[in-house]
Design an enzyme around this catalytic site. Structure first.
Site, PDB file in Angstrom:
ATOM      1  N   MET A  27       6.191  28.569 -56.927  1.00 57.35           N
ATOM      2  CA  MET A  27       7.443  27.810 -56.937  1.00 57.35           C
ATOM      3  C   MET A  27       8.384  28.378 -57.992  1.00 57.35           C
ATOM      4  SD  MET A  27       6.783  23.900 -55.830  1.00 57.35           S
ATOM      5  CE  MET A  27       6.163  23.267 -57.372  1.00 57.35           C
ATOM      6  N   HIS A  34       0.867  33.735 -63.170  1.00 61.50           N
ATOM      7  CA  HIS A  34       1.306  34.306 -61.898  1.00 61.50           C
ATOM      8  C   HIS A  34       1.139  35.824 -61.897  1.00 61.50           C
ATOM      9  CE1 HIS A  34       3.851  30.536 -62.079  1.00 61.50           C
ATOM     10  NE2 HIS A  34       3.263  30.397 -60.908  1.00 61.50           N
ATOM     11  N   GLN A  61       6.750  18.390 -51.826  1.00 62.22           N
ATOM     12  CA  GLN A  61       5.680  18.173 -52.800  1.00 62.22           C
ATOM     13  C   GLN A  61       6.079  17.248 -53.932  1.00 62.22           C
ATOM     14  OE1 GLN A  61       4.467  22.760 -52.399  1.00 62.22           O
ATOM     15  NE2 GLN A  61       3.446  21.764 -54.103  1.00 62.22           N
ATOM     16  N   GLN A 154      -5.868  21.690 -55.016  1.00 57.29           N
ATOM     17  CA  GLN A 154      -4.993  22.387 -54.083  1.00 57.29           C
ATOM     18  C   GLN A 154      -5.733  23.539 -53.424  1.00 57.29           C
ATOM     19  OE1 GLN A 154      -0.735  23.628 -54.963  1.00 57.29           O
ATOM     20  NE2 GLN A 154      -1.748  25.599 -55.252  1.00 57.29           N
ATOM     21  N   VAL A 177      -5.649  31.228 -66.198  1.00 53.50           N
ATOM     22  CA  VAL A 177      -5.224  32.011 -67.355  1.00 53.50           C
ATOM     23  C   VAL A 177      -4.787  31.042 -68.446  1.00 53.50           C
ATOM     24  CG1 VAL A 177      -3.600  33.750 -68.216  1.00 53.50           C
ATOM     25  CG2 VAL A 177      -4.514  33.920 -65.887  1.00 53.50           C
TER      26      VAL A 177
END
Length: 332
Positions: A27, A34, A61, A154, A177
């Site tokens: 998003m 990422h 969402q 998820q 991470v």
């Protein structure tokens, strides 16, 4: 390398494909978490393949009162980070491109698993998540799609959807991470003030406390297995300097352990954080079976997830770690 920014599925489909396409769905507001996903995708796709990063803030969402308008949008920086991490394409469609007829009348239902934990705290969230993931899988047509394990529920739901509805794509989970102090990387971390960030560290500290308790129990059980159950044998071992092993065997037999002890260790850290300034406001602490996200019992063996969600100030954060119960078998 420089990533190409595309806005429409038609432009993406027009690209020639010679190898595997790996997709990382985001998003936006990309960070090192990422980047790790993108670098992993690059390795999977290989030099002949293609890595596509999607950037789409999905309105389905976000529930009433949630931070859709507040959610950070940093597309220029996202394209730069994606390219440096190994992406070939950043696919950043508009809402009209993803939902050309307005909000879809037909949606994916997350089912009972989607009503637990995050689903209970955010009704409808997982239905919206699965709907957009399904659409983006169709729009990007990947061979493999990668998701972070920080969003464990998820990831579990996406895997279940792909399996149950026969999507022809491989799903890969990539470990969480963390920053140097242990806080799981999240786009929402930028909302935290210095004082709130100090409180927020309790999430990962609670998980580590539970993990440490679990590791100690498993080691204790392994040691205890080496000690026969008979009292005479234990006394004999004590007499020749093996008193610690005998004591460990007794501790395993008489002390509450397993999942209950893991929950208690984590809960203690969270209870202390609730008294900080600013306080941590716990949504849930759960130790669940990752196949359906139901709470595990004290006799559970196998893979589990210790998960936590809490608010610090106006920011809601989640975190989790995987655990394995029964590594060494029973102590009896």
């Amino acid at each position: 390398m420089t990533a190409t920014l595309l806005r429409t599925a038609a432009d993406l489909h027009a690209r020639a494909r010679t190898g595997r396409r790996a997709v990382v769905m985001t998003m936006g507001a990309l960070h090192e978490g990422h980047a790790t996903l993108i670098r992993t995708a690059r390795k999977i796709a290989g030099p002949e393949g293609e890595v596509v990063v999607t950037v789409f803030v999905n309105p389905l969402q976000f529930g009433e009162g949630e931070d859709l308008d507040r959610y950070p949008r940093t597309l220029d920086a996202d394209v730069e980070l994606a390219g440096k991490s190994g992406a070939d394409v950043v696919f950043a469609p508009s809402v009209d491109e993803v939902y050309p007829g307005g909000e879809p009348q037909v949606r994916i239902s997350a089912g009972p698993m989607g009503e637990r934990l995050e689903g209970a705290a955010r009704p409808g969230h997982f239905d919206g998540m699965l709907t957009v993931v399904a659409k983006l899988l169709h729009l990007t047509r990947p061979d493999v799609a990668l998701y972070g394990q920080k969003d464990a529920q998820q990831l579990a739901l996406i895997r279940r959807m792909v399996r149950d509805l026969n999507f022809g794509v491989e799903i890969v989970g990539v470990p969480t991470v963390r920053e140097e102090d242990g806080l799981a990387l999240s786009s929402r971390n930028r909302y935290l003030s210095p004082a709130e960030r100090r409180t927020a560290l309790a999430l990962s500290q609670a998980l580590f406390a539970g993990s440490d308790r679990h590791a100690a129990q498993e080691a204790l059980r392994a040691r205890a297995r080496e000690v026969p159950a008979s009292r005479a044998r234990a006394e004999a071992l004590s007499a020749i300097g093996e008193s610690r092993a005998a004591a460990d065997a007794h501790a395993v037999a008489t002390t509450a352990g397993g999942p209950a002890a893991v929950r208690a260790a984590a809960r203690q850290v969270l209870d202390e954080a609730a008294r900080l300034d600013p306080p941590l406001q716990l949504d849930y602490l759960a130790l669940v079976d990752p196949s359906d996200f139901t709470e595990i019992g004290d006799d559970f063996t196998g893979e589990a997830v210790l998960a936590v969600a809490a608010r610090v100030g106006a920011t809601r954060l989640i975190d989790n770690i995987p655990l394995t119960f029964g590594t060494f078998g029973d102590a009896s």
